[in-house]
Design a protein around this motif. Structure first.
Motif, PDB file in Angstrom:
ATOM      1  N   MET A 123      35.088  35.531  41.299  1.00  0.00           N
ATOM      2  CA  MET A 123      36.306  35.681  40.514  1.00  0.00           C
ATOM      3  C   MET A 123      36.255  36.947  39.666  1.00  0.00           C
ATOM      4  O   MET A 123      37.265  37.649  39.531  1.00  0.00           O
ATOM      5  CB  MET A 123      36.489  34.458  39.608  1.00  0.00           C
ATOM      6  CG  MET A 123      37.640  33.592  40.039  1.00  0.00           C
ATOM      7  SD  MET A 123      37.693  32.099  39.111  1.00  0.00           S
ATOM      8  CE  MET A 123      39.066  32.414  38.061  1.00  0.00           C
ATOM      9  N   VAL A 124      35.077  37.255  39.137  1.00  0.00           N
ATOM     10  CA  VAL A 124      34.940  38.465  38.320  1.00  0.00           C
ATOM     11  C   VAL A 124      35.223  39.698  39.174  1.00  0.00           C
ATOM     12  O   VAL A 124      35.876  40.650  38.721  1.00  0.00           O
ATOM     13  CB  VAL A 124      33.532  38.520  37.689  1.00  0.00           C
ATOM     14  CG1 VAL A 124      33.272  39.888  37.094  1.00  0.00           C
ATOM     15  CG2 VAL A 124      33.405  37.455  36.625  1.00  0.00           C
ATOM     16  N   ALA A 125      34.778  39.682  40.437  1.00  0.00           N
ATOM     17  CA  ALA A 125      35.071  40.799  41.327  1.00  0.00           C
ATOM     18  C   ALA A 125      36.573  41.004  41.451  1.00  0.00           C
ATOM     19  O   ALA A 125      37.078  42.132  41.387  1.00  0.00           O
ATOM     20  CB  ALA A 125      34.445  40.533  42.702  1.00  0.00           C
ATOM     21  N   LEU A 126      37.318  39.906  41.615  1.00  0.00           N
ATOM     22  CA  LEU A 126      38.782  40.010  41.699  1.00  0.00           C
ATOM     23  C   LEU A 126      39.366  40.579  40.417  1.00  0.00           C
ATOM     24  O   LEU A 126      40.256  41.434  40.443  1.00  0.00           O
ATOM     25  CB  LEU A 126      39.384  38.625  41.951  1.00  0.00           C
ATOM     26  CG  LEU A 126      39.393  38.122  43.374  1.00  0.00           C
ATOM     27  CD1 LEU A 126      39.720  36.661  43.385  1.00  0.00           C
ATOM     28  CD2 LEU A 126      40.410  38.886  44.188  1.00  0.00           C
TER      29      LEU A 126
ATOM     30  N   ASP B 204      42.185  44.462  37.748  1.00  0.00           N
ATOM     31  CA  ASP B 204      42.233  44.858  36.338  1.00  0.00           C
ATOM     32  C   ASP B 204      43.079  43.895  35.506  1.00  0.00           C
ATOM     33  O   ASP B 204      43.953  44.308  34.740  1.00  0.00           O
ATOM     34  CB  ASP B 204      42.774  46.293  36.227  1.00  0.00           C
ATOM     35  CG  ASP B 204      42.480  46.855  34.846  1.00  0.00           C
ATOM     36  OD1 ASP B 204      41.577  46.305  34.187  1.00  0.00           O
ATOM     37  OD2 ASP B 204      43.151  47.819  34.429  1.00  0.00           O
ATOM     38  N   THR B 205      42.871  42.608  35.683  1.00  0.00           N
ATOM     39  CA  THR B 205      43.609  41.629  34.895  1.00  0.00           C
ATOM     40  C   THR B 205      42.790  40.346  34.794  1.00  0.00           C
ATOM     41  O   THR B 205      41.899  40.114  35.609  1.00  0.00           O
ATOM     42  CB  THR B 205      44.968  41.312  35.535  1.00  0.00           C
ATOM     43  OG1 THR B 205      45.581  40.259  34.802  1.00  0.00           O
ATOM     44  CG2 THR B 205      44.826  40.875  36.965  1.00  0.00           C
ATOM     45  N   THR B 206      43.081  39.536  33.775  1.00  0.00           N
ATOM     46  CA  THR B 206      42.420  38.238  33.684  1.00  0.00           C
ATOM     47  C   THR B 206      43.420  37.104  33.831  1.00  0.00           C
ATOM     48  O   THR B 206      43.153  35.987  33.442  1.00  0.00           O
ATOM     49  CB  THR B 206      41.692  38.082  32.341  1.00  0.00           C
ATOM     50  OG1 THR B 206      42.612  38.400  31.307  1.00  0.00           O
ATOM     51  CG2 THR B 206      40.479  38.932  32.260  1.00  0.00           C
ATOM     52  N   SER B 207      44.588  37.420  34.379  1.00  0.00           N
ATOM     53  CA  SER B 207      45.590  36.370  34.548  1.00  0.00           C
ATOM     54  C   SER B 207      45.748  36.051  36.028  1.00  0.00           C
ATOM     55  O   SER B 207      45.909  36.950  36.863  1.00  0.00           O
ATOM     56  CB  SER B 207      46.919  36.846  33.961  1.00  0.00           C
ATOM     57  OG  SER B 207      47.989  36.358  34.711  1.00  0.00           O
TER      58      SER B 207
ATOM     59  N   VAL C 272      29.301  44.402  43.523  1.00  0.00           N
ATOM     60  CA  VAL C 272      28.873  45.801  43.405  1.00  0.00           C
ATOM     61  C   VAL C 272      29.763  46.695  44.262  1.00  0.00           C
ATOM     62  O   VAL C 272      30.190  47.778  43.843  1.00  0.00           O
ATOM     63  CB  VAL C 272      27.391  45.923  43.821  1.00  0.00           C
ATOM     64  CG1 VAL C 272      26.982  47.382  43.906  1.00  0.00           C
ATOM     65  CG2 VAL C 272      26.515  45.178  42.842  1.00  0.00           C
ATOM     66  N   TRP C 273      30.078  46.207  45.454  1.00  0.00           N
ATOM     67  CA  TRP C 273      30.956  46.953  46.366  1.00  0.00           C
ATOM     68  C   TRP C 273      32.318  47.212  45.706  1.00  0.00           C
ATOM     69  O   TRP C 273      32.843  48.325  45.710  1.00  0.00           O
ATOM     70  CB  TRP C 273      31.102  46.136  47.655  1.00  0.00           C
ATOM     71  CG  TRP C 273      31.752  46.842  48.802  1.00  0.00           C
ATOM     72  CD1 TRP C 273      32.454  48.015  48.764  1.00  0.00           C
ATOM     73  CD2 TRP C 273      31.769  46.400  50.157  1.00  0.00           C
ATOM     74  NE1 TRP C 273      32.914  48.324  50.002  1.00  0.00           N
ATOM     75  CE2 TRP C 273      32.508  47.366  50.885  1.00  0.00           C
ATOM     76  CE3 TRP C 273      31.245  45.303  50.832  1.00  0.00           C
ATOM     77  CZ2 TRP C 273      32.722  47.244  52.253  1.00  0.00           C
ATOM     78  CZ3 TRP C 273      31.470  45.188  52.181  1.00  0.00           C
ATOM     79  CH2 TRP C 273      32.192  46.148  52.891  1.00  0.00           C
ATOM     80  N   VAL C 274      32.875  46.146  45.130  1.00  0.00           N
ATOM     81  CA  VAL C 274      34.183  46.278  44.477  1.00  0.00           C
ATOM     82  C   VAL C 274      34.098  47.271  43.333  1.00  0.00           C
ATOM     83  O   VAL C 274      34.969  48.146  43.177  1.00  0.00           O
ATOM     84  CB  VAL C 274      34.651  44.901  43.956  1.00  0.00           C
ATOM     85  CG1 VAL C 274      35.841  45.052  43.026  1.00  0.00           C
ATOM     86  CG2 VAL C 274      35.028  44.008  45.106  1.00  0.00           C
ATOM     87  N   TYR C 275      33.031  47.175  42.560  1.00  0.00           N
ATOM     88  CA  TYR C 275      32.869  48.057  41.420  1.00  0.00           C
ATOM     89  C   TYR C 275      32.825  49.514  41.905  1.00  0.00           C
ATOM     90  O   TYR C 275      33.460  50.409  41.350  1.00  0.00           O
ATOM     91  CB  TYR C 275      31.594  47.689  40.654  1.00  0.00           C
ATOM     92  CG  TYR C 275      31.486  48.392  39.333  1.00  0.00           C
ATOM     93  CD1 TYR C 275      32.411  48.143  38.323  1.00  0.00           C
ATOM     94  CD2 TYR C 275      30.478  49.320  39.090  1.00  0.00           C
ATOM     95  CE1 TYR C 275      32.338  48.792  37.121  1.00  0.00           C
ATOM     96  CE2 TYR C 275      30.400  49.982  37.885  1.00  0.00           C
ATOM     97  CZ  TYR C 275      31.333  49.717  36.903  1.00  0.00           C
ATOM     98  OH  TYR C 275      31.265  50.369  35.707  1.00  0.00           O
TER      99      TYR C 275
ATOM    100  N   ILE D  28      35.416  52.568  40.864  1.00  0.00           N
ATOM    101  CA  ILE D  28      35.078  53.784  40.127  1.00  0.00           C
ATOM    102  C   ILE D  28      35.201  55.026  41.003  1.00  0.00           C
ATOM    103  O   ILE D  28      35.324  56.143  40.487  1.00  0.00           O
ATOM    104  CB  ILE D  28      33.677  53.734  39.490  1.00  0.00           C
ATOM    105  CG1 ILE D  28      32.622  53.424  40.540  1.00  0.00           C
ATOM    106  CG2 ILE D  28      33.645  52.727  38.352  1.00  0.00           C
ATOM    107  CD1 ILE D  28      31.209  53.593  40.010  1.00  0.00           C
ATOM    108  N   SER D  29      35.214  54.906  42.326  1.00  0.00           N
ATOM    109  CA  SER D  29      35.275  56.122  43.142  1.00  0.00           C
ATOM    110  C   SER D  29      36.712  56.418  43.573  1.00  0.00           C
ATOM    111  O   SER D  29      37.568  55.579  43.511  1.00  0.00           O
ATOM    112  CB  SER D  29      34.399  55.973  44.387  1.00  0.00           C
ATOM    113  OG  SER D  29      34.875  54.922  45.183  1.00  0.00           O
TER     114      SER D  29
END
Ligand code: SF4
Lengths: 316, 173
Positions: A150-153, A158-161, A308-311, A315-316
């Motif tokens: 869920m954190v990856a999503l 870029d939202t917590t809703s 990590v992939w999502v992150y 950032i790239s």
């Protein structure tokens, strides 16, 4: 005056909403038994069997209680699950969702399970105690990989809703983005644990610990427990559909779009539920420490890889 | 709605979803797995095996009962929630069957617990079991399966017989 009327209408809508969700859950229990029966090459019960079972249990003549904690705990878990359903967008329609409700839902999901555990503990059966212990260990184990997914999503959109996660997936489901395919697989196995289907039906294992937490439940209490179970089916599958399959939103604007979205949502949760049943019928049961190891060793690592992939993508 | 209609609804619901607790005492237990699994599939009538007495509606006594087992059967029966039904399997609970002169088995289950339906045969085939269950369903719908009421009404009598059996073996003859 107007606010009172509109408030009452809101309450009515919410009540209808919750009732329909529960009905769908009870229907799913019957359909689920039918599917399992077909896999076993049996005929199986009619699909409305869930309604008959609950009616019978509610209409039983005697209902033994084990004290007021036992009675109230069931109310506690049903309330918890209804609240969870109301916080989840169904077919894109959101009733109670607010900013940051992804965390709220995670928190709410623990309440019904704890209520169930409370009731089972109050019944005083040793098998129930073992079952509750196992259920709590299971909760601890599946929540880690699920939360990481869920954190990856949340990072990607870029939202917590949850409502916004659903809205951003319009036109492109999260599951179609490569790292989220991994997350979805992880979350699906976590779902298996949440729904207590094999190979993670460890807490209720009927042949080992006489259905564990449910051992002392009978009559009305068992009936309420089945309603609670029906609620969990809808809540957990909807959560999965909202997170990875766009919440069933395929059209926007107007009442027609809402109806279409609702139907698509229904089909999607049905497919997710069927998948979980097919896994259920094809696997035997894990032991509790194997399940723990499975979630923390393999699932969690996969979830972290996806994260990590999502992150890196962000950032790239 | 009137009470009559309510009880009718509850009887129909009860008939369509019989949850079974098979108390595996004697040989008859071996006939239950085929009834539950793919070949005879009792789930199509809404019957399902249950794990504990609290959840179950039907108590199956599958064969002969020793005095020691009788004690446990009575405990299990009293834990079940009304309305509850008892089905006795095979000829042993009817009249003792081939254990009729044994020193430690009871001959007539009806003396100690109210039996709703007997299922003759040594041992009954799965078809027979399904047939008996259909019969029980009909009885429930008509309101004839009232063993649980009988037990409440004649509790003294049953209790006396049970005590006698625990003390001296059996009370028949
Ligand atoms: S009736 Fe026959 S099969 Fe059944 S318990 Fe008695 S001896 Fe065994």
């Amino acid at each position: 005056m107007v606010t009172v009327v509109s408030g009452l209408i809101n309450v009515l809508i919410i009540a209808i909403y919750a009732t329909v969700a529960m009905m769908i859950g009870i229907l799913f229990m019957g359909i689920g038994r039918k599917i399992v029966a077909r896999v076993h090459n049996r005929v199986g019960p009619p699909i409305y069997q869930g309604f008959i079972d609950i009616a019978k249990l509610i209409l039983k003549k005697t209902n033994i209680t084990h004290g007021w904690i036992y009675d109230l705990a069931l109310l506690f878990s049903i309330t918890g699950i209804v609240l969870t359903i109301l916080f989840l967008p169904i077919g894109g329609v959101k009733l109670l969702s607010t900013e940051g409700d992804a965390f709220l839902v995670l928190y709410l999901l623990a309440i019904p399970a704890l209520g169930f555990a409370l009731g089972a503990g109050a019944s005083g059966n040793p098998n129930s105690a073992i079952g509750v212990m196992r259920a709590l260990v299971m909760m601890l184990s599946y929540e880690l990989p699920f939360v990481i997914s869920m954190v990856a999503l949340m990072i990607y959109y870029d939202t917590t809703s949850i409502a916004e996660i659903v809205a951003s997936q319009y036109g492109k489901w999260a599951i179609l983005i490569p790292p989220f395919a991994i997350s979805a697989a992880v979350a699906d196995m976590a779902l298996q644990g949440m729904l207590m289907e094999a190979p993670f039906d460890i807490p209720i294992a009927p042949h080992e610990i006489a259905s564990g937490p449910m051992a002392e439940f009978g009559g009305k209490h068992l009936g309420s427990l089945m309603i609670y179970k029906a609620g969990t089916i809808v809540a957990y599958t909807t959560l999965f559909v909202d997170l990875f399959l766009g919440g069933g939103v395929v059209m926007k604007g107007g009442i027609v779009a809402d109806v279409v979205n609702f139907i698509v949502w229904f089909i999607l949760i049905f497919l997710v539920f069927t998948l979980s049943l097919l896994i259920n019928t094809s696997f035997p049961r894990f032991r509790i420490e194997q399940a723990f190891k499975f979630y923390w060793k393999y699932e969690a690592v996969l979830a972290i890889i996806a994260l990590v992939w999502v992150y890196w993508m962000v950032i790239s | 709605m009137k009470y009559e209609e309510w009880s009718k609804i509850s009887r129909i619901a009860s008939k369509k979803s019989l949850w079974i607790l098979h108390f595996c005492t004697g040989c008859g237990a071996i006939e239950m797995p085929p009834v539950m699994t793919s070949r005879f599939d009792m789930e199509r009538f809404g019957m399902a095996p249950m794990a504990t007495p609290r959840q179950a509606d039907v108590l199956l006594i599958t064969g002969y009962l020793t005095v020691k087992t009788l004690k446990r059967v009575i405990q299990v029966y009293e834990q079940m929630q009304d309305p509850k039904y008892v089905v006795a399997f095979g000829s042993c609970p009817i009249n003792g069957g081939m254990y009729w002169d044994s020193y430690n088995t009871i001959n007539q289950l009806d003396k100690y617990l109210p039996v709703d339906l007997y299922l003759a045969g040594c041992m009954p085939r799965p078809e027979g079991i399904i047939n008996a269950m259909m019969e029980l369903m009909e009885m429930i719908e008509k309101g004839e399966a009232r063993g649980w009421e009988k037990y409440r009404k004649n509790y003294e009598k049953y209790k006396k017989n049970q005590e006698m059996a625990f003390k001296f073996g059996k009370v028949e003859e």
